[in-house]
Design a protein around this motif. Sequence first.
Motif, PDB file in Angstrom:
ATOM      1  N   UNK A  54       5.156   1.516 -14.194  1.00  0.00           N
ATOM      2  CA  UNK A  54       4.379   1.852 -13.243  1.00  0.00           C
ATOM      3  C   UNK A  54       3.214   2.106 -12.706  1.00  0.00           C
ATOM      4  N   UNK A  55       2.176   2.226 -12.519  1.00  0.00           N
ATOM      5  CA  UNK A  55       1.012   2.724 -12.050  1.00  0.00           C
ATOM      6  C   UNK A  55       1.318   3.279 -11.655  1.00  0.00           C
ATOM      7  N   UNK A  56       0.362   4.711 -11.307  1.00  0.00           N
ATOM      8  CA  UNK A  56       0.612   5.635 -10.918  1.00  0.00           C
ATOM      9  C   UNK A  56      -1.034   5.698  -9.377  1.00  0.00           C
ATOM     10  N   UNK A  57      -0.138   5.667  -7.953  1.00  0.00           N
ATOM     11  CA  UNK A  57      -1.989   5.210  -8.184  1.00  0.00           C
ATOM     12  C   UNK A  57      -2.085   6.799  -6.411  1.00  0.00           C
ATOM     13  N   UNK A  58      -2.994   6.856  -6.057  1.00  0.00           N
ATOM     14  CA  UNK A  58      -3.531   7.654  -5.285  1.00  0.00           C
ATOM     15  C   UNK A  58      -4.721   6.424  -4.024  1.00  0.00           C
ATOM     16  N   UNK A  59      -4.378   5.780  -3.304  1.00  0.00           N
ATOM     17  CA  UNK A  59      -5.301   5.100  -2.737  1.00  0.00           C
ATOM     18  C   UNK A  59      -6.001   5.621  -1.883  1.00  0.00           C
ATOM     19  N   UNK A  60      -5.826   7.422  -1.404  1.00  0.00           N
ATOM     20  CA  UNK A  60      -6.268   8.004  -0.170  1.00  0.00           C
ATOM     21  C   UNK A  60      -7.614   8.401  -0.970  1.00  0.00           C
ATOM     22  N   UNK A  61      -7.445   8.688  -2.656  1.00  0.00           N
ATOM     23  CA  UNK A  61      -8.371   9.361  -3.327  1.00  0.00           C
ATOM     24  C   UNK A  61      -8.856   8.017  -4.186  1.00  0.00           C
ATOM     25  N   UNK A  62      -8.687   6.950  -4.330  1.00  0.00           N
ATOM     26  CA  UNK A  62      -9.161   6.251  -5.785  1.00  0.00           C
ATOM     27  C   UNK A  62      -9.061   6.282  -6.421  1.00  0.00           C
ATOM     28  N   UNK A  63      -7.722   6.928  -6.654  1.00  0.00           N
ATOM     29  CA  UNK A  63      -7.730   7.161  -7.798  1.00  0.00           C
ATOM     30  C   UNK A  63      -6.152   6.508  -8.523  1.00  0.00           C
TER      31      UNK A  63
END
Length: 179
Positions: A54-63
């Motif tokens: 799984x790619x851990x993603x934080x869309x709110x910070x674009x990272x």
Amino acid sequence: MTLHDDAVLVLKNYEAQGQRGQQEQLRHTYLDHLSAHPDGVWKACRAGHITASALVIDPSRGRVLLTLHRKLQMWLQMGGHCEPGDATLAHAALREATEESGVPGLTLLPGGPVTLDRHPIPAPCNWHLDVQYAALAPADAVEAISDESLDLRWFAYDEVAGVADESVVRLLDRTRAAL
């Protein structure tokens, strides 16, 4: 339902979301592998085996959070082998992401796997047939390095191509499209 049964069901229902060609071919390769190998979800299967990541993603910070893999010395998404306690591939991917990132409260992006990636590994196992998900990090996510990593670091979307291989870049692109 066994993990093997779940893997077959996940792959039968996997839609390549406009990525036909190679992804459809991989889907059939995975299904053929599972048909020929009742142990195809386990590390002991020497013909290759299903893995979950799984790619851990934080869309709110674009990272995204990547791990510097201890054995491979590459920046990768979190993931690994299925274990006897994993009821589903999604559970395996989420377990691996949580263990390797140290981030509690991860949730998988709805809709099942984001992509598939088949890559060679050293003998005796030969192949990883990776089923790749995306995990959304909570807003207050704080990572904690595990024994499996040399480093753990957040990267802006546009930094990923400079540190990771094509498979991670493809996973990020498909995750962003799914969002």
